[in-house]
Design a protein around this motif. Structure first.
Motif, PDB file in Angstrom:
ATOM      1  N   UNK A 189       0.813  -1.210   0.000  1.00 52.48           N
ATOM      2  CA  UNK A 189       0.000   0.000   0.000  1.00 52.48           C
ATOM      3  C   UNK A 189       0.851   1.266   0.000  1.00 52.48           C
ATOM      4  N   UNK A 190       1.918   1.253   0.796  1.00 55.23           N
ATOM      5  CA  UNK A 190       2.786   2.424   0.894  1.00 55.23           C
ATOM      6  C   UNK A 190       4.226   1.937   0.854  1.00 55.23           C
ATOM      7  N   UNK A 191       5.002   2.530  -0.047  1.00 59.30           N
ATOM      8  CA  UNK A 191       6.382   2.087  -0.199  1.00 59.30           C
ATOM      9  C   UNK A 191       7.321   3.278  -0.055  1.00 59.30           C
ATOM     10  N   UNK A 192       8.161   3.221   0.946  1.00 58.72           N
ATOM     11  CA  UNK A 192       9.286   4.140   1.123  1.00 58.72           C
ATOM     12  C   UNK A 192      10.456   3.219   1.414  1.00 58.72           C
ATOM     13  N   UNK A 193      11.160   2.802   0.359  1.00 53.16           N
ATOM     14  CA  UNK A 193      12.145   1.728   0.436  1.00 53.16           C
ATOM     15  C   UNK A 193      13.199   1.954   1.518  1.00 53.16           C
ATOM     16  N   UNK A 194      13.591   3.193   1.756  1.00 48.36           N
ATOM     17  CA  UNK A 194      14.634   3.453   2.750  1.00 48.36           C
ATOM     18  C   UNK A 194      14.100   3.496   4.177  1.00 48.36           C
ATOM     19  N   UNK A 195      12.787   3.525   4.340  1.00 46.39           N
ATOM     20  CA  UNK A 195      12.220   3.649   5.678  1.00 46.39           C
ATOM     21  C   UNK A 195      11.244   2.527   5.985  1.00 46.39           C
ATOM     22  N   UNK A 196      10.030   2.607   5.443  1.00 42.09           N
ATOM     23  CA  UNK A 196       9.011   1.635   5.813  1.00 42.09           C
ATOM     24  C   UNK A 196       8.112   1.305   4.639  1.00 42.09           C
TER      25      UNK A 196
END
Length: 171
Positions: free
Chosen positions: A61-68
């Protein structure tokens, strides 16, 4: 690294599909925490006498590869079921209908990152846009699925597993 794809990507129209999921916020290092929920959701369905209507999936649903990443582990079902998140963390939901790009990958799940990158290039070359909105928290996807066609209990060799990638297109 050899990537095995039985067929090239295709664009297809899918109907809305009821599903049952568990949601978690994870990092790339802790992705196993959400994948491990797939049997839990199946157990929830089994205890209620509900059969899955297809293979299990992970929905990003939500992708921030460097975080969460906010990811759901789930199963499609034939009809909507009750489940609001208070019952063992299981939630009833709906996978949205619409136009999707589909690609089946045969090979080790560790290869999926490379397959996804190739799929993104393929779509860009054809002028296809994803149902995705960049936000300050990361990329928010309308529907991005990894659907697991192979049961590891039946096929222990991960290099033989089939995974279907289904990414919803913008209207």
């Amino acid at each position: 690294m050899t990537l095995h794809t039985p067929a090239p990507p295709t664009v297809l129209e899918l109907p809305e599909t009821p599903c049952v999921t568990m949601r978690r916020t994870v990092t790339m290092r802790s992705m196993g925490e959400i994948a491990d929920r797939i049997p839990e959701v199946l157990g929830w369905l089994t205890r209620r006498g509900i059969a899955p209507a297809g293979p299990p999936f992970l929905r990003y649903e939500l992708i921030e590869m460097d975080k969460q990443l906010v990811v759901e582990a789930g199963w499609p079902v034939a009809e909507a079921v009750a489940g609001d998140g208070t019952d063992d963390g299981v939630r009833a939901g709906v996978l949205p209908g619409g136009r999707y790009v589909s690609l089946v990958h045969r090979g080790h799940p560790d290869q999926l990152i490379h397959v996804i990158k190739a799929l993104l290039v393929w779509a860009r070359e054809r002028g296809l846009e994803w149902d995705m909105t960049p936000t300050s928290e990361g990329e928010r996807w309308g529907c991005r699925l990894e659907s697991y066609r192979t049961d590891p209990r039946e096929e222990p060799d991960p290099s033989s597993w089939e995974t279907e990638l289904l990414f919803r297109l913008a209207r």
